[in-house]
Design an enzyme around this catalytic site. Structure first.
Site, short mmCIF file in Angstrom:
data_model
loop_
_atom_site.label_atom_id
_atom_site.label_comp_id
_atom_site.label_asym_id
_atom_site.label_seq_id
_atom_site.Cartn_x
_atom_site.Cartn_y
_atom_site.Cartn_z
N GLU A 123 32.19 -85.94 -8.61
CA GLU A 123 33.35 -86.16 -9.26
C GLU A 123 34.33 -85.42 -8.19
O GLU A 123 34.38 -84.14 -9.17
CB GLU A 123 32.74 -85.47 -10.55
N LYS A 168 25.77 -73.36 -11.30
CA LYS A 168 26.14 -72.75 -11.13
C LYS A 168 27.86 -73.03 -11.39
O LYS A 168 28.39 -73.60 -11.18
CB LYS A 168 26.31 -72.68 -10.00
N GLU A 176 46.85 -84.44 -3.51
CA GLU A 176 46.00 -83.56 -5.00
C GLU A 176 46.83 -82.71 -5.26
O GLU A 176 46.22 -81.47 -4.39
CB GLU A 176 44.53 -84.21 -5.32
N CYS A 193 41.76 -83.71 -12.52
CA CYS A 193 41.17 -84.82 -11.61
C CYS A 193 42.40 -86.07 -12.05
O CYS A 193 42.12 -86.77 -11.44
CB CYS A 193 39.94 -84.81 -11.24
#
Length: 483
Positions: free
Chosen positions: A255, A180, A386, A289
């Site tokens: 992750e 996906k 973040e 990230c």
């Protein structure tokens, strides 16, 4: 390039199949905020169709030798290299990153498939390995079996690269795949289907279903015939993936996010430090990230470093990926623009000092200035959460121990960078940092041979290296009495 890309079919069982769902969404060029095509939003029926195709293909694909699978992986790598220019253009058109960055992505993706081709070949010789036992009257051998049908859910910030990190080891292991892609950046991802057809990859080994997390992602995670889920994305969604997988005890790799530090010591070269800091937060418009979004700089060298950093940030050329000289593109989506601007506005409302930036650019598209806040308290959301954009938070320190305490005081632990002329200190600090990947005096270079993943809330498991292959293998032990 055509300004209309219609993706109204999914790639299932080696063929292009019309979506079971009539609903579509626009594909956006973030540099203009204009539609450049449409994507069919798959649903549970499309996912079930793809899983059935993958399950059927698994019966034969899992029995192929590692050498056979390596031939396909190398063919994929060659196709990527042959089509690197057009693939990079598609990626930049849909993601917004400068062409130079997309070109690097294509090279990284090809290298990943080549690396796992080698590991696939080596897998043959690892089968039936004898295990020494303390009990002489028994013998035991180890076999490594493919996990089964795997669901791979990839993000929008590094299309084609994070896909390679998952697809290559999964195929090398003998698994079959339902992929996906992100609904935000599907253009280049669907080119992998065309590559699969070109090289004659057996039908059903690779299936691609477009759509969002609610329609496709959730159905993939919940499907009883999907043995493993590998997900890269936000912590918010990753936690939901883990909860859903736990209900049926499915294997899962995650992750997730980061809030990585870059530590600059008093003996660092100020210009080198400024360039590494800027690269760690402004590359891909900060949508990484691993972005080193927290700068910890020794107070003695801080004035010189910040002076040069301000100059580097203000020399950054922000614009369309296809424009000459551009070094930072737009944020990839309207949602991400809203998120990043929200954090910038919050920092200004908190009274944080701006070294530079702090504004959305007044032009079409999702552009923001490279932004740097000084003396950000550790209690601020800008320091702890973040942001996923070109926003850097700065604090100074006086001692190595203080720097380490500030660096490790985070919920995340994905990456970190150290800048120092003292090799022994670099080694000592690297060992003390709670992060999965540490760079010393260099850019964020990531290689297929090295591991990728983090401590704490940055995820579960590792990608790349031999660990990436092991994530798609099950260990089978066969023990019997010695005759």
């Amino acid at each position: 390039m055509s300004n209309k890309h219609t993706l109204n079919k999914h790639f299932i069982g080696g063929e292009w199949v019309v979506s079971a769902n009539a609903v579509t969404m626009p594909i956006i060029n973030p540099a203009t905020a204009e539609s450049i095509g449409t994507l069919a939003l798959g649903n549970a029926a499309d996912v079930d169709n793809a899983v059935r195709a993958a399950r059927k293909a698994f019966a034969s694909w899992s029995k192929t030798s590692g050498r056979e699978r390596a031939n396909y992986l190398r063919a994929i790598a060659q196709q990527i290299r042959d089509k690197a220019e057009s693939l990079g253009q598609l990626s930049s058109l849909n993601n917004g990153k400068p062409l130079s960055e997309s070109s690097m992505d294509m090279g990284d993706a090809a290298a990943t498939y080549e690396y796992y081709a080698t590991l696939a070949e080596q897998l043959d010789s690892r089968q039936g390995t004898s295990v020494p036992l303390q009990a002489d009257q028994f013998s035991s051998t180890t076999y490594l079996e493919p996990a089964g049908v795997v669901g791979l859910i990839v993000p929008w910030n590094f299309p084609f690269v994070t896909t390679a990190w998952k697809v290559a080891p999964a195929l090398a292991a003998g698994c079959t795949v339902v992929l996906k892609p992100s609904e935000v950046t599907p253009l280049v991802e669907f080119e992998l289907a065309t590559i699969a057809q070109t090289i004659g990859l057996p039908p059903g080994v690779l299936n691609i279903v477009g759509g969002d997390g609610a329609g496709v992602g959730a159905a993939l995670v919940d499907h009883p015939d999907v043995a493993k889920i590998s997900f890269t994305g936000s912590n918010r969604v990753g936690e939901r993936v883990m909860q859903a997988a736990a209900r049926r005890m499915a294997n899962v790799s995650l992750e997730l996010g980061g809030k990585s530090p870059i530590l600059v010591f008093e003996d660092a070269d100020p210009q080198q430090a400024a360039e590494l800091i800027a690269g760690g937060i402004f590359f891909n418009c900060g949508q990484m990230c691993s972005a080193t979004s927290r700068l910890l700089v020794h107070r003695d060298v801080a004035p010189a470093v910040l002076e040069r950093l301000k100059a580097v940030a203000e020399a950054t050329i922000v614009g369309d990926a296809f424009a000459e000289g551009v070094t930072m593109g737009p944020l990839t989506s309207a949602n991400q623009l809203q998120t990043v601007c929200g954090y910038i506005e919050r920092g200004i409302a908190e009274g944080l000092q701006l070294l530079t930036g702090g504004a959305r650019l007044s032009r079409p598209g999702y552009f923001v200035e490279p932004t740097i806040f000084l003396d950000v308290p550790s209690s601020s959301a800008l320091w702890r959460e973040e942001i996923f954009g070109p926003v850097l938070c700065v604090r100074t320190f006086a001692t190595e121990q203080e720097a380490l305490e500030l660096a490790n005081d985070t919920d995340f632990g994905l990456a970190a960078t150290i800048v120092t002329a003292d090799a022994e200190r670099a080694r000592r600090v690297a060992r003390a940092l709670q992060a999965g990947h540490i760079w010393i005096n260099g850019p964020q270079a990531v290689f297929p041979e090295t591991s990728w993943g983090g401590f704490k809330r940055s995820g579960l498991g590792r990608e790349l290296g031999p660990w990436g292959l092991q994530a798609f293998l099950e260990v089978k032990q066969v023990t019997q009495p010695v005759q």
